[in-house]
Enzyme design. Structure first.
Site, PDB file in Angstrom:
ATOM      1  N   ASN A 172     -20.568 -35.114 -40.008  1.00 12.79           N
ATOM      2  CA  ASN A 172     -20.841 -36.443 -40.539  1.00 12.79           C
ATOM      3  C   ASN A 172     -20.126 -37.456 -39.652  1.00 12.79           C
ATOM      4  OD1 ASN A 172     -22.264 -35.387 -42.769  1.00 12.79           O
ATOM      5  ND2 ASN A 172     -20.359 -35.004 -43.865  1.00 12.79           N
TER       6      ASN A 172
ATOM      7  N   HIS B  16     -14.279 -33.551 -37.357  1.00  4.23           N
ATOM      8  CA  HIS B  16     -14.269 -32.207 -37.943  1.00  4.23           C
ATOM      9  C   HIS B  16     -15.686 -31.678 -38.002  1.00  4.23           C
ATOM     10  CE1 HIS B  16     -14.453 -35.249 -41.124  1.00  4.23           C
ATOM     11  NE2 HIS B  16     -15.248 -34.420 -41.789  1.00  4.23           N
TER      12      HIS B  16
ATOM     13  N   GLY C 114     -21.960 -40.604 -43.449  1.00  2.00           N
ATOM     14  CA  GLY C 114     -21.262 -40.061 -44.613  1.00  2.00           C
ATOM     15  C   GLY C 114     -19.875 -39.517 -44.307  1.00  2.00           C
ATOM     16  N   GLN C 115     -19.286 -39.954 -43.187  1.00  3.40           N
ATOM     17  CA  GLN C 115     -17.946 -39.470 -42.833  1.00  3.40           C
ATOM     18  C   GLN C 115     -16.906 -40.117 -43.742  1.00  3.40           C
ATOM     19  OE1 GLN C 115     -16.907 -40.115 -38.711  1.00  3.40           O
ATOM     20  NE2 GLN C 115     -15.043 -38.882 -38.852  1.00  3.40           N
ATOM     21  N   SER C 116     -16.082 -39.290 -44.375  1.00  6.89           N
ATOM     22  CA  SER C 116     -15.050 -39.828 -45.269  1.00  6.89           C
ATOM     23  C   SER C 116     -13.647 -39.650 -44.713  1.00  6.89           C
ATOM     24  CB  SER C 116     -15.148 -39.183 -46.657  1.00  6.89           C
ATOM     25  OG  SER C 116     -14.897 -37.796 -46.583  1.00  6.89           O
TER      26      SER C 116
ATOM     27  N   ASP D  11     -12.392 -26.128 -47.052  1.00  7.03           N
ATOM     28  CA  ASP D  11     -12.587 -27.458 -47.623  1.00  7.03           C
ATOM     29  C   ASP D  11     -12.059 -27.469 -49.058  1.00  7.03           C
ATOM     30  OD1 ASP D  11     -14.739 -29.980 -46.825  1.00  7.03           O
ATOM     31  OD2 ASP D  11     -14.026 -29.833 -48.890  1.00  7.03           O
TER      32      ASP D  11
ATOM     33  N   HIS E  84     -17.984 -29.191 -40.186  1.00  7.51           N
ATOM     34  CA  HIS E  84     -18.138 -28.371 -41.392  1.00  7.51           C
ATOM     35  C   HIS E  84     -18.893 -27.105 -41.005  1.00  7.51           C
ATOM     36  CE1 HIS E  84     -17.453 -31.693 -44.471  1.00  7.51           C
ATOM     37  NE2 HIS E  84     -17.750 -32.423 -43.414  1.00  7.51           N
TER      38      HIS E  84
HETATM   39  P1  5GP Z   1     -16.553 -35.786 -44.329  1.00  7.16           P
HETATM   40  O1  5GP Z   1     -17.051 -36.403 -45.603  1.00  7.16           O
HETATM   41  O2  5GP Z   1     -15.613 -36.732 -43.601  1.00  7.16           O
HETATM   42  O3  5GP Z   1     -17.606 -35.211 -43.448  1.00  7.16           O
HETATM   43  O4  5GP Z   1     -15.718 -34.516 -44.770  1.00  7.16           O
HETATM   44  C1  5GP Z   1     -14.393 -34.552 -45.188  1.00  7.16           C
HETATM   45  C2  5GP Z   1     -14.145 -33.286 -45.951  1.00  7.16           C
HETATM   46  O5  5GP Z   1     -12.755 -33.128 -46.074  1.00  7.16           O
HETATM   47  C3  5GP Z   1     -14.730 -33.283 -47.366  1.00  7.16           C
HETATM   48  O6  5GP Z   1     -15.646 -32.191 -47.499  1.00  7.16           O
HETATM   49  C4  5GP Z   1     -13.506 -33.126 -48.264  1.00  7.16           C
HETATM   50  O7  5GP Z   1     -13.746 -32.265 -49.359  1.00  7.16           O
HETATM   51  C5  5GP Z   1     -12.477 -32.545 -47.313  1.00  7.16           C
HETATM   52  N1  5GP Z   1     -11.112 -32.915 -47.611  1.00  7.16           N
HETATM   53  C6  5GP Z   1     -10.640 -34.164 -47.886  1.00  7.16           C
HETATM   54  N2  5GP Z   1      -9.317 -34.141 -48.082  1.00  7.16           N
HETATM   55  C7  5GP Z   1      -8.938 -32.830 -47.932  1.00  7.16           C
HETATM   56  C8  5GP Z   1      -7.677 -32.170 -48.009  1.00  7.16           C
HETATM   57  O8  5GP Z   1      -6.623 -32.763 -48.267  1.00  7.16           O
HETATM   58  N3  5GP Z   1      -7.678 -30.831 -47.807  1.00  7.16           N
HETATM   59  C9  5GP Z   1      -8.816 -30.127 -47.519  1.00  7.16           C
HETATM   60  N4  5GP Z   1      -8.703 -28.820 -47.338  1.00  7.16           N
HETATM   61  N5  5GP Z   1     -10.026 -30.732 -47.427  1.00  7.16           N
HETATM   62  C10 5GP Z   1     -10.075 -32.066 -47.633  1.00  7.16           C
END
Ligand code: 5GP
Ligand code: ZN
Length: 115
Positions: A88, A101, A94-96, A30, A103
């Site tokens: 998420n 994916h 909280g999915q961004s 991450d 974690h």
């Molecule tokens: P979410 O918030 O969707 O569960 O998790 C997305 C994750 O992707 C976040 O922890 C964020 O730090 C990670 N992330 C976002 N953009 C990138 C990227 O370009 N490269 C990597 N390695 N991680 C990313």
């Protein structure tokens, strides 16, 4: 899918610290780690979230949880001490990044409940 950052990482168009890959899955560190070990396990196929899994993804889902998670947890040194998996999902989850994916977090004691 166009404009999906994880599709671009899976295609090698955006660099990442890859820790595992095969025909179906890629796993990488991450960018903003929340624990000493924090990797994202990502199917190469663009699936929006775990809520969008269909029956045709059964083998993929099993591969992630039966094969990849235990292998990576062992290789990353967190299998014995324990680790946390997080998916998420959607806005309230909280999915961004809208590409499914998992974690995998470890290397420190986690707290509960999550924020
Ligand atoms: P979410 O918030 O969707 O569960 O998790 C997305 C994750 O992707 C976040 O922890 C964020 O730090 C990670 N992330 C976002 N953009 C990138 C990227 O370009 N490269 C990597 N390695 N991680 C990313
Ligand atoms: Zn994608």
């Amino acid at each position: 899918m166009a404009d999906c950052i994880f599709c671009k990482i899976a295609a090698g168009e955006i660099p990442a610290q890859v820790v595992y890959q095969d025909d179906a899955v890629i796993a990488f560190r991450d960018l903003s780690p929340k624990a000493p070990v924090h990797v994202l396990i990502v199917p190469r196929k663009h699936i929006q979230s775990v809520a969008h899994f269909t029956a045709e993804d059964s083998e993929l889902a099993a591969h992630i949880f039966v094969d990849v998670v235990p292998k990576l947890a062992a290789e990353l040194g967190v299998a014995d001490g324990g680790f946390r998996l997080v998916m998420n999902t959607g806005k309230n989850g909280g999915q961004s990044v809208n590409h499914l994916h998992v974690h995998l977090l470890g290397g420190r004691k986690m707290t509960w409940p999550p924020g």
